[in-house]
Scaffold this motif. Structure first.
Motif, PDB file in Angstrom:
ATOM      1  N   PRO A 202       0.821  -1.218   0.000  1.00 56.78           N
ATOM      2  CA  PRO A 202       0.000   0.000   0.000  1.00 56.78           C
ATOM      3  C   PRO A 202       0.851   1.262   0.000  1.00 56.78           C
ATOM      4  O   PRO A 202       1.952   1.284   0.585  1.00 56.78           O
ATOM      5  N   PRO A 203       0.374   2.322  -0.636  1.00 57.41           N
ATOM      6  CA  PRO A 203       1.170   3.558  -0.771  1.00 57.41           C
ATOM      7  C   PRO A 203       1.612   4.154   0.562  1.00 57.41           C
ATOM      8  O   PRO A 203       2.645   4.819   0.626  1.00 57.41           O
ATOM      9  N   ARG A 204       0.867   3.910   1.628  1.00 53.08           N
ATOM     10  CA  ARG A 204       1.256   4.508   2.908  1.00 53.08           C
ATOM     11  C   ARG A 204       2.562   3.935   3.440  1.00 53.08           C
ATOM     12  O   ARG A 204       3.185   4.501   4.339  1.00 53.08           O
ATOM     13  N   PHE A 205       2.994   2.810   2.890  1.00 49.86           N
ATOM     14  CA  PHE A 205       4.253   2.207   3.317  1.00 49.86           C
ATOM     15  C   PHE A 205       5.389   2.426   2.327  1.00 49.86           C
ATOM     16  O   PHE A 205       6.509   1.997   2.586  1.00 49.86           O
ATOM     17  N   SER A 206       5.108   3.014   1.199  1.00 52.67           N
ATOM     18  CA  SER A 206       6.131   3.124   0.163  1.00 52.67           C
ATOM     19  C   SER A 206       6.019   4.447  -0.568  1.00 52.67           C
ATOM     20  O   SER A 206       4.959   4.786  -1.104  1.00 52.67           O
TER      21      SER A 206
END
Length: 421
Positions: free
Chosen positions: A194-198
């Protein structure tokens, strides 16, 4: 029955059995003489669990020998014993793999594996060890079907269909996926991480690591557990996937990676993991869930488009360095052929793929194996693989399937897409 395919399958399986090691456990080396990875000892990708999948295909052709029965018993005992302490939840290496392995051996789905996954689950999914700093933030979660939450959901579906109590697991996994969805103008999107981790805005939209696999799992789970909102989310994912794909020439192919890396040799792949062979499974999953149209295109037409692309892209010829240098299930010829036979699509072409594999078999001792090519490596000719996804065990299983000329034995990753379903 096709005797040529059958003979080659038996010869390849004989070679696989000669590589298996026994020292109180069943070990499958990645290639002859190589050291197995303890973390992957029991998994379906390259470990003992993958041999269970081949054994299931063999049982559809002939009875097991005493040696095969002993191997099956040893694998079942080993995988069952590992459930209580496993910390890997994934489809090919962990607890979901255990469900697939044991059911392939004819055993019930283990409630213990379902319970262990619930025990390991955090409020936003399952921990993992491969995605961390500096590329990903601490505590990163994975959404895909091979390593992440979508695989847990697929495992819950398969477990329930084999008698396990998996409703709570499905609720947790689907809830995590829905919380990680990205709303886009054309529908919904899921990335591998997910974008919140990358901070890296990149995705692999096909089956194994991206959108197609997540949508497939949601569609199947929605149908299995009576949750129409999960099916609706799958449809929204499919709508977005269509906008990412090249539909020219009556085909369907989504890019290998978005955006493309500078060193990507090819913009498109055509295999199970990153190409239309695997992505075709989504259209069958939607049909299973009662969805027959995606923004004006029928699911049957979308499936035919994937098959047309496979038929016309040039495989299995090695047209240039890097194009179709793999014969395995994950990334090569056997995986494409199995998908086609499962769906009853292009049977003559599927038979041609099997014939090519017979021709490419490399004699070795009392059996045969296959050697893939990595054109960017200093030694391009790779050592022969042993296991299910990238080795002789998986190729042999496809040839056993081709020898009887029909859909494969139902597995966790294909049951809804077989012509007999």
């Amino acid at each position: 029955m096709d005797e040529t395919c059958g003979r080659t399958a038996e010869s390849a399986w004989r070679w696989v059995l000669d590589q298996v090691r026994y020292d109180g456990s069943v070990w499958v080396p990645p290639s002859p003489g190589a050291e197995p990875d303890p973390a992957h000892r029991d998994g379906m990708h390259e470990g003992a669990g993958g041999l269970a999948l081949t054994l299931a295909e063999i049982r559809a052709v002939r009875p097991w020998t005493a040696r095969e029965r002993g191997l099956a018993d040893a694998i079942g005992e080993q995988v069952t014993a590992g459930i209580a302490t496993s910390t890997d939840h994934s489809l090919f290496h962990g607890l979901v793999s255990a469900i697939g392995t044991l059911t392939a051996l004819g055993e019930p789905a283990p409630d213990a594996a379902v319970a262990r996954m619930l025990e390991l689950a955090g409020p936003d999914g399952w921990p993992q060890t491969f995605a961390g700093p500096p590329r990903y933030r601490d505590g990163a979660r994975v959404s895909d079907v091979v390593l992440g939450t979508a695989g847990v959901l697929l495992g819950a579906v398969w477990a329930r269909r084999h008698g396990a109590r998996a409703d709570e697991l499905a609720e947790v996994a689907a809830g995590v996926l829905l919380a990680e969805r990205e709303e886009v103008p054309s529908g919904l999107n899921w990335r591998m991480v997910p974008p919140r981790f990358s901070p890296v805005e990149r995705q692999l939209p096909n089956f194994s690591h991206g959108l197609a696999g997540v949508a497939t799992s949601l569609a199947l789970a929605g149908a299995e557990f009576g949750r129409p909102e999960w099916v609706a989310a799958a449809l929204d994912g499919a709508r977005h996937l269509v906008t990412l794909a090249d539909l020219s020439g009556g085909g369907f192919r989504a890019p290998l990676r978005i955006p493309r890396l500078d060193d990507d040799f090819e913009e498109y792949s055509y295999n199970w993991c990153h190409g239309p062979a695997g992505t075709s499974l989504l259209w069958k999953a939607l049909e299973h869930a009662g969805v027959f149209e995606v923004d004006g295109l029928t699911t049957a037409e979308l499936h035919r488009r994937c098959v047309r692309t496979l038929r016309t892209c040039g495989l299995p010829e090695r047209l240039w360095p890097g194009f179709w240098d793999n014969d395995g299930r994950c990334c090569g010829t056997a995986g494409v052929g199995a998908v086609l036979l499962d769906a009853g699509a292009e049977p003559e072409f599927a038979r041609h793929l099997a014939d090519v594999l017979v021709d490419r078999a490399v004699p070795d001792g009392d059996g045969v194996c296959w050697r893939f090519v990595e054109h960017r490596a200093e030694e391009p000719l790779l050592p022969p693989g042993v296991g299910w996804m990238q080795g002789a065990a998986g190729i042999a299983a496809f040839l056993f399937q081709a020898s009887r000329g029909g859909p494969g034995v139902p597995r966790m990753d294909n049951w809804w897409a077989t012509d007999s379903h």
